[in-house]
Design an enzyme around this catalytic site. Structure first.
Site, mmCIF file in Angstrom:
data_model
loop_
_atom_site.group_PDB
_atom_site.id
_atom_site.type_symbol
_atom_site.label_atom_id
_atom_site.label_comp_id
_atom_site.label_asym_id
_atom_site.label_seq_id
_atom_site.Cartn_x
_atom_site.Cartn_y
_atom_site.Cartn_z
ATOM 1 N N LYS A 82 18.984 12.721 -45.788
ATOM 2 C CA LYS A 82 17.921 11.732 -45.952
ATOM 3 C C LYS A 82 18.367 10.589 -46.871
ATOM 4 O O LYS A 82 18.166 9.410 -46.556
ATOM 5 C CB LYS A 82 16.652 12.407 -46.483
ATOM 6 C CG LYS A 82 16.041 13.400 -45.498
ATOM 7 C CD LYS A 82 14.774 14.031 -46.018
ATOM 8 C CE LYS A 82 15.026 15.115 -47.030
ATOM 9 N NZ LYS A 82 15.638 16.335 -46.447
ATOM 10 N N THR A 83 18.974 10.934 -47.989
ATOM 11 C CA THR A 83 19.468 9.901 -48.909
ATOM 12 C C THR A 83 20.600 9.108 -48.273
ATOM 13 O O THR A 83 20.660 7.874 -48.393
ATOM 14 C CB THR A 83 19.958 10.540 -50.218
ATOM 15 O OG1 THR A 83 18.924 11.346 -50.782
ATOM 16 C CG2 THR A 83 20.379 9.471 -51.220
ATOM 17 N N ASP A 127 13.028 9.960 -53.777
ATOM 18 C CA ASP A 127 13.247 11.326 -53.328
ATOM 19 C C ASP A 127 12.121 12.221 -53.843
ATOM 20 O O ASP A 127 11.495 11.914 -54.861
ATOM 21 C CB ASP A 127 14.603 11.821 -53.839
ATOM 22 C CG ASP A 127 15.120 13.024 -53.068
ATOM 23 O OD1 ASP A 127 14.521 13.355 -52.023
ATOM 24 O OD2 ASP A 127 16.105 13.639 -53.505
ATOM 25 N N THR A 176 10.805 17.304 -48.594
ATOM 26 C CA THR A 176 10.978 18.554 -47.845
ATOM 27 C C THR A 176 9.631 19.137 -47.459
ATOM 28 O O THR A 176 9.576 20.134 -46.737
ATOM 29 C CB THR A 176 11.751 19.584 -48.686
ATOM 30 O OG1 THR A 176 11.042 19.812 -49.918
ATOM 31 C CG2 THR A 176 13.153 19.080 -49.010
ATOM 32 N N ARG A 235 25.307 19.082 -45.825
ATOM 33 C CA ARG A 235 25.629 19.240 -47.246
ATOM 34 C C ARG A 235 26.340 20.560 -47.500
ATOM 35 O O ARG A 235 27.319 20.624 -48.246
ATOM 36 C CB ARG A 235 24.353 19.168 -48.091
ATOM 37 C CG ARG A 235 24.613 19.332 -49.603
ATOM 38 C CD ARG A 235 23.317 19.345 -50.369
ATOM 39 N NE ARG A 235 22.619 18.070 -50.268
ATOM 40 C CZ ARG A 235 21.350 17.894 -50.615
ATOM 41 N NH1 ARG A 235 20.642 18.912 -51.070
ATOM 42 N NH2 ARG A 235 20.780 16.712 -50.509
#
Length: 356
Positions: A82-83, A127, A176, A235
Site C-alpha cells: 500500500k505504501t 497509514d 488493514t 514484504r
C-alpha cells in the site's frame, strides 16, 4: 461565534504549529533495503493488475485536466504494497508525497501542521488511517472536500473560527481494517480498493527482481520455493530473500538454489505452506486443547501468550486464505483441511467436524 476568512493569518498560525514526525519521500528513494527494492513505476510494480489499470486511467485523466487525483483508500492485509503503491502514484504524477501514520496525529495541531505545509498537487499518505481520533477526522472533512481548514481560537464568547484555504492535494489512506473507518471518512474517498494477495507467479517475479537489485544469485527453482512460503505477501518474500541469501552465502557459495532455500526455511521453522511456529501452534491448540473449537480470540491469545492484534492481523488472514481456520460468531474453529494438514485423525474434533 465569528467566522473569519483571512489568508494573512496562515503564516502566523503556521509558525506556532509543529509537525509530527513526517517523512517526505521524493522521487529518489534512500538506498536502504526497504526503499531500494520498492518499485518506482507501474511497470516495476508486480501484481494488483486491475488496480494498476484503473490508476493509470485516473492519473492520465488528472494530467489532462491539470487537476489533482481523487482521494484514495487502499485496504487489505499488511505487506501487500500500500505504501509502495502511493510512492508509485506520486512518481507517476511527478510530485512529492508526505508519509505519516494515524497514531502520530494525536493532537489537532499535528494534522493542521501537515496540511498547512502541503504544496499544490502533493500527496499526503496516512497509514493505519482507521486509528485516527475523532477530532483529527473532523479537521480532515473540510480539507478533503473543499480544501479549507477551519481553526478555532479563543474561549466562550470570544471564540473565532478562521477558515484558511489549502492548496489542492490528494490524501491516500491505508488500512488493514476498512470496516473500522467511520462512514463519513470512508465516503470522502473517491477511489476505494482492496489489495489482493499475490499468487506464486507474481511472487516469483518480485523475488527475482529483489535478488537482482541486491546482487543476489538465485535460480528459478529457488525463487519458486520462496514464493510458495511467502504467504502471498511481497514484504514477506523480500524478507525471506534477505535471510536465505545469508544462509546461501555461508553454505551454498552465495547462490539461492532449491536446496539452499529449503534448508534455510527449515532452519527458520517455516514449512512448505509458509506457516511458522505461531501458525501451527494456533491450529494445534484449537484442535487438541479446544476440541476443534469454537474458541474466542482473546482466550486463544492468552493461551498462546500472543497479542490479540498479532493473531488477527498477521496470522488469521493467511490461515483463513489457506482454508485451515474458520471464523464464526461463536469463535475460531479449525477446518477439516486444517486437521488434515496437522495429520490429526479419528479424534473428537475430527468426528465433530466430519461427522464420522
Amino acid at each position: 461565534m465569528t467566522i473569519i476568512s483571512d489568508d494573512n493569518n496562515k503564516n502566523s498560525i503556521q509558525k506556532n504549529i509543529k509537525n509530527p514526525i513526517v517523512e517526505t519521500e521524493h522521487i529518489e528513494y534512500d538506498k536502504t533495503f526497504e526503499t531500494s527494492v520498492r518499485p518506482k513505476t507501474f511497470e516495476e510494480y508486480t501484481g494488483q493488475t486491475e488496480l494498476k489499470d484503473a490508476l493509470k486511467i485516473s492519473i492520465e485523466a488528472a494530467k489532462k485536466r491539470n487537476t489533482v487525483l481523487d482521494h484514495m483508500l487502499f485496504y487489505g492485509p499488511p505487506g501487500l504494497g500500500k505504501t509502495t503503491l502511493a510512492g508509485v502514484i506520486a512518481n507517476q504524477m511527478g510530485v512529492d508525497f508526505k508519509v505519516t501514520s494515524a497514531p502520530a496525529l494525536e493532537r489537532p495541531r499535528d494534522i493542521i501542521g501537515i496540511l498547512m505545509s502541503l504544496k499544490g498537487g502533493e500527496i499526503l499518505f496516512i497509514d493505519e488511517i482507521h486509528r485516527l481520533n475523532t477530532v483529527t477526522e473532523e479537521i480532515l472533512y473540510p480539507a478533503m472536500e473543499d480544501f479549507v481548514l477551519d481553526i478555532t481560537t479563543g474561549k466562550s464568547q470570544t471564540v473565532k473560527t478562521m477558515r484558511l484555504s489549502l492548496p489542492k492535494f490528494t490524501l491516500i489512506g491505508a488500512t488493514t481494517k476498512a470496516g473500522a473507518l467511520s462512514s463519513p471518512l470512508r465516503d470522502r474517498f473517491g477511489i476505494v480498493h482492496r489489495l489482493q494477495f499475490y499468487n506464486k507467479e507474481e511472487l516469483s517475479k518480485v523475488i527475482k527482481r529483489t535478488a537482482s537489485i541486491l546482487d543476489i544469485k538465485i535460480t528459478d527453482e529457488g525463487a519458486e520455493v520462496i514464493a510458495k512460503c511467502s504467504r502471498g505477501t511481497p514484504r514477506i518474500a523480500n524478507r525471506l530473500v534477505k535471510r536465505i541469501s545469508d544462509y546461501a552465502l555461508v553454505k551454498f557459495d552465495g547462490v539461492i538454489t532449491e536446496d539452499a532455500a529449503k534448508q534455510s526455511l527449515k532452519m527458520l521453522n517455516i514449512d512448505e505452506m509458509g506457516l511458522d511456529n505461531t501458525d501451527r501452534a494456533i491450529l494445534t491448540m484449537i484442535a487438541k486443547q479446544y476440541d476443534g473449537g469454537p474458541v474466542g480470540i482473546n482466550t486463544l491469545a492468552a493461551a498462546l501468550g500472543e497479542d490479540v492484534r498479532t493473531l488477527e492481523d498477521v496470522c488469521e488472514p493467511y490461515l483463513l486464505q489457506c482454508g485451515f481456520l474458520q471464523r464464526t460468531p461463536q469463535g475460531r474453529k479449525i477446518s477439516p483441511e486444517g486437521l488434515r494438514f496437522l495429520g490429526i485423525k479419528n479424534n473428537s474434533a475430527q468426528q465433530k467436524l466430519f461427522g464420522d
